[in-house]
Design an enzyme around this catalytic site. Structure first.
Site, mmCIF file in Angstrom:
data_model
loop_
_atom_site.group_PDB
_atom_site.id
_atom_site.type_symbol
_atom_site.label_atom_id
_atom_site.label_comp_id
_atom_site.label_asym_id
_atom_site.label_seq_id
_atom_site.Cartn_x
_atom_site.Cartn_y
_atom_site.Cartn_z
ATOM 1 N N ARG A 104 1.327 -2.585 27.493
ATOM 2 C CA ARG A 104 2.473 -3.482 27.658
ATOM 3 C C ARG A 104 2.895 -3.631 29.122
ATOM 4 N NH1 ARG A 104 0.396 -4.116 23.731
ATOM 5 N NH2 ARG A 104 1.138 -3.955 21.587
ATOM 6 N N SER A 152 9.001 -6.787 18.106
ATOM 7 C CA SER A 152 8.965 -5.328 18.178
ATOM 8 C C SER A 152 9.871 -4.844 19.308
ATOM 9 C CB SER A 152 7.525 -4.862 18.406
ATOM 10 O OG SER A 152 7.469 -3.450 18.439
ATOM 11 N N GLU A 204 10.320 -2.154 24.373
ATOM 12 C CA GLU A 204 9.279 -3.133 24.657
ATOM 13 C C GLU A 204 9.940 -4.466 24.984
ATOM 14 O OE1 GLU A 204 5.900 -5.353 21.978
ATOM 15 O OE2 GLU A 204 5.862 -3.167 22.035
#
Length: 299
Positions: free
Chosen positions: A172, A222, A292
């Site tokens: 990420r 998410s 995230e």
């Protein structure tokens, strides 16, 4: 702000003042942008950046505002949404997509041309620029595995091409997050495959996503990164937080890794709930949950 100068430099640019960002974010929350622009060309993006630099105005770039929470105070300076830059082109086994193109749309263009490698992303609701920026991934695949190169606009206004290696991808993460560059387009190197097999895989992943994710409510996707050795959703379930609400924001009853807007939630509701989850998981399991989702703007 000398907005007239920006209009002169880019006369076709779509410009909105004091525009509520809740109209554009996937959470349906977020305060106003002082100036919101929707460039359609690379030249317009460059013009906005140079104008921001010259006028010492902060510039915030959004893809399609999917994996994002904008605080209730909104964003000062100039906010740029790139959804008008959405062209997708195919050349041989390569696909080049502009930063505002939807990642989902790009996967279906790949399918139409019997190109495999991007099926994992068929349900990720982000833009190409955002996907490259955060090395988006799902179901065992990541953007870093298929990206060949990207065209960036540096903070100084220079247009450069960078390779996969230069983007220094990790989980990420990409080097763009620290450089402050703007993704203009990305090229993906794919392989010729069997269209029925690619289509079957995409159908399977779409059904899996629809069965497990709370797509019926606004959400930011998410919320947390997966901590090493754990599953985020299970941690939240084991802490008896599934269904927990603050204001109009709720830990999804369908998937504990998501926070959904079920009753006119504010960005503050979202942030307070995120912080509560982090505190409980740290206290009960000694695990740090990192977000995230990107949280930006002013209180």
């Amino acid at each position: 702000m000398k907005i007239e100068n920006l209009i002169e430099g880019a006369p076709q640019l779509i410009i909105k003042k004091n525009e509520p960002l809740s109209l554009y974010t996937y959470t349906k929350t977020g305060g106003p942008a002082d100036i919101l622009v929707f460039p359609k060309t690379i030249e317009e993006v460059q013009q906005v950046l140079l104008w921001s630099n010259e006028n010492d105005e902060p510039l915030t770039v959004l893809g399609n505002a999917s994996n994002l929470i904008v605080k209730d105070g909104g964003i000062r300076g100039v906010t740029m949404i790139l959804t008008e830059m959405n062209a997708i082109q195919v050349e041989g086994n390569n696909i080049t997509a502009q930063s505002g193109a939807k990642l989902i749309d790009t996967t279906y263009v790949a399918l139409d041309h019997s190109l495999e490698g991007m099926a994992f992303a068929c349900g990720i609701p982000g833009s190409i620029g955002g996907a490259v920026y955060m090395n988006a991934g799902a179901y065992g695949g990541e953007i870093s595995e298929v990206l060949a190169s990207a065209i960036l606009l540096t903070k100084a206004g220079e247009i450069i091409e960078v390779s996969n290696e230069e983007l220094a991808f990790s989980y990420r993460m990409s080097s763009i997050q620290s450089s402050g560059a703007i993704v203009l387009s990305a090229t993906f190197a794919l392989k010729h495959g069997m269209k029925p097999l690619i289509e079957e895989r995409m159908k399977e992943l779409t059904e899996l996503r629809e069965a497990k994710q709370p797509l019926e409510y606004p959400s930011c996707g998410s919320v947390f990164k997966r901590p090493p050795g754990y599953f985020t959703g299970k941690l939240i379930q084991d802490a008896h937080l599934q269904g927990h609400m603050i204001g109009g924001a709720q830990v999804s009853m369908k998937h504990a890794g998501f926070i959904v807007n079920i009753n006119q939630a504010t960005a503050t509701d979202y942030i307070d709930l995120i912080q509560h989850i982090q505190a409980v998981i740290l206290a009960e399991f000694d695990v740090v949950l990192e977000t995230e989702v990107k949280i930006i703007g002013e209180d």
